[in-house]
Design an enzyme around this catalytic site. Structure first.
Site, short mmCIF file in Angstrom:
data_model
loop_
_atom_site.label_atom_id
_atom_site.label_comp_id
_atom_site.label_asym_id
_atom_site.label_seq_id
_atom_site.Cartn_x
_atom_site.Cartn_y
_atom_site.Cartn_z
NE ARG A 57 -6.83 -1.54 -4.47
CZ ARG A 57 -5.77 -1.24 -3.72
NH1 ARG A 57 -5.86 -1.11 -2.41
NH2 ARG A 57 -4.60 -1.06 -4.28
CB THR A 58 -12.72 -1.13 1.33
OG1 THR A 58 -12.06 -2.21 0.69
CG2 THR A 58 -14.11 -1.54 1.71
CE LYS A 85 -6.60 10.96 23.59
NZ LYS A 85 -7.59 11.96 23.91
NE ARG A 107 -10.99 -3.40 5.28
CZ ARG A 107 -10.34 -3.43 4.11
NH1 ARG A 107 -9.07 -3.09 4.06
NH2 ARG A 107 -10.97 -3.78 3.01
CG HIS A 135 -13.75 -7.50 1.61
ND1 HIS A 135 -14.64 -6.44 1.57
CD2 HIS A 135 -12.53 -6.99 1.26
CE1 HIS A 135 -13.99 -5.35 1.23
NE2 HIS A 135 -12.71 -5.66 1.04
#
Ligand code: CP
Length: 308
Positions: A57-58, A85, A107, A135
């Site tokens: 969603r976000t 890596k 995020r 959030h």
């Protein structure tokens, strides 16, 4: 147009600024309903969507919001990147910033990651969820969903149900809802609550049945299995007994009341399969899809107010 350059948590926004975001969201919701869903507002700006943790969603919401404002957006996911890596997060960031980015959406699974990054770069940062911490854009879209339904926050009762301990949505929602004058009750059990609830300062109930016929909004939290390092509840049956929404409970809710959930829903845990697939009049109680729709308008408003 906002007093803080970056939005890391709800305390970065004053009540006036929250209202400003909501008012602008109305205009951008109207844009999203047009045949041509695009305005030139952020033409020439570049936004980096940096997701070090899964999201549907976000991430897509920020991407659509940026595109509808005519900004360019780079989507970065940790999976498949040079992080695998052994590159450090700061070197990854430096690489992306070298492409002349104007704003970063981030995020990350660590609490404080968004703040740390905002303190080390000189462009705005929007926190799209950091661990169990905050959030903020989810809370804004939740507040906007409530406003669209009830128009005013005065006298509204919201119950937030479930896994408070592991939920950044709970922390941001409680803070924002209280800030805007909404009466908040928590429904949970000791194992799913933080050790100290003093800083939250809200009424706590231990069964959804204590609030079901009184609240205007029943906000069902996701069980955050990905953030639980041990078993927090004896069984799903036990959870269902006290903290889940089933059809019988849905029928007991006030006529005008609604059900919200940040998604993704664990069907059969927070909300029963039967409620999730309901049709007819009772289905109108579920605001879950509206939350997603309103999320785009809220993120357009925020991007505009920061970069416009
Ligand atoms: N509500 C929410 O943050 O959902 P995603 O994890 O899919 O972004």
């Amino acid at each position: 147009m906002l007093s803080k350059k970056s939005i890391i948590g709800i305390d970065d926004l004053s009540v006036e600024e929250v209202n400003k975001v909501l008012i602008h969201a109305d205009s951008f919701l109207e844009v999203s309903k047009r045949d041509v869903k695009k305005v030139p507002t952020l033409r020439g700006k570049t936004i980096a969507n940096l997701f070090f943790e899964p999201s549907t969603r976000t991430k897509t919401s920020f991407e659509i919001a940026a595109k509808r404002l005519s900004a360019d957006i780079i989507n970065f996911s940790a999976q498949g990147s040079s992080l695998e890596k052994g590159e450090s997060i700061f070197d990854t960031l430096k690489t992306i910033l070298a492409m002349n980015v104007d704003l970063v959406v981030i995020r990350h699974s660590d609490c404080g990651a968004a703040k740390l990054i905002s303190e080390n770069i000189n462009i705005p940062v929007i926190n799209a969820g950091d661990g169990k911490h905050q959030h903020p854009t989810q809370a804004l879209l939740d507040l906007y969903t409530i406003k669209k339904k009830f128009d005013s926050f005065k006298g509204l009762k919201v119950a937030i149900v479930g896994d408070i301990l592991n939920s950044r949505v709970a922390r941001s929602d409680i803070e924002l809802f209280k800030k805007m004058g909404i009466d908040v009750t928590i429904v949970s059990c000791p194992m799913l609550l933080p050790d100290s609830m003093d800083y939250i300062n809200v009424e706590i109930k231990d069964s959804i049945d204590d609030v079901i016929d009184k609240v205007d909004v029943l906000y069902m939290l996701r069980m955050q299995f990905e953030r639980q390092d041990k078993k927090f509840y004896p069984s799903i049956r036990e959870y269902n007994k006290f903290l889940s929404l089933d059809i019988n409970r849905l029928k007991k809710m006030k006529l005008s009341s609604v059900v919200m959930h940040p998604g993704p829903v664990n069907r059969g845990i927070e909300i029963s399969e039967e409620v999730m697939s309901i049709s007819g009049k009772l289905a109108e109680k579920l605001e879950i899809e509206n939350q997603v729709t309103y999320g785009v308008a809220i993120r357009m408003a925020l991007l505009y107010l920061i970069l416009g």
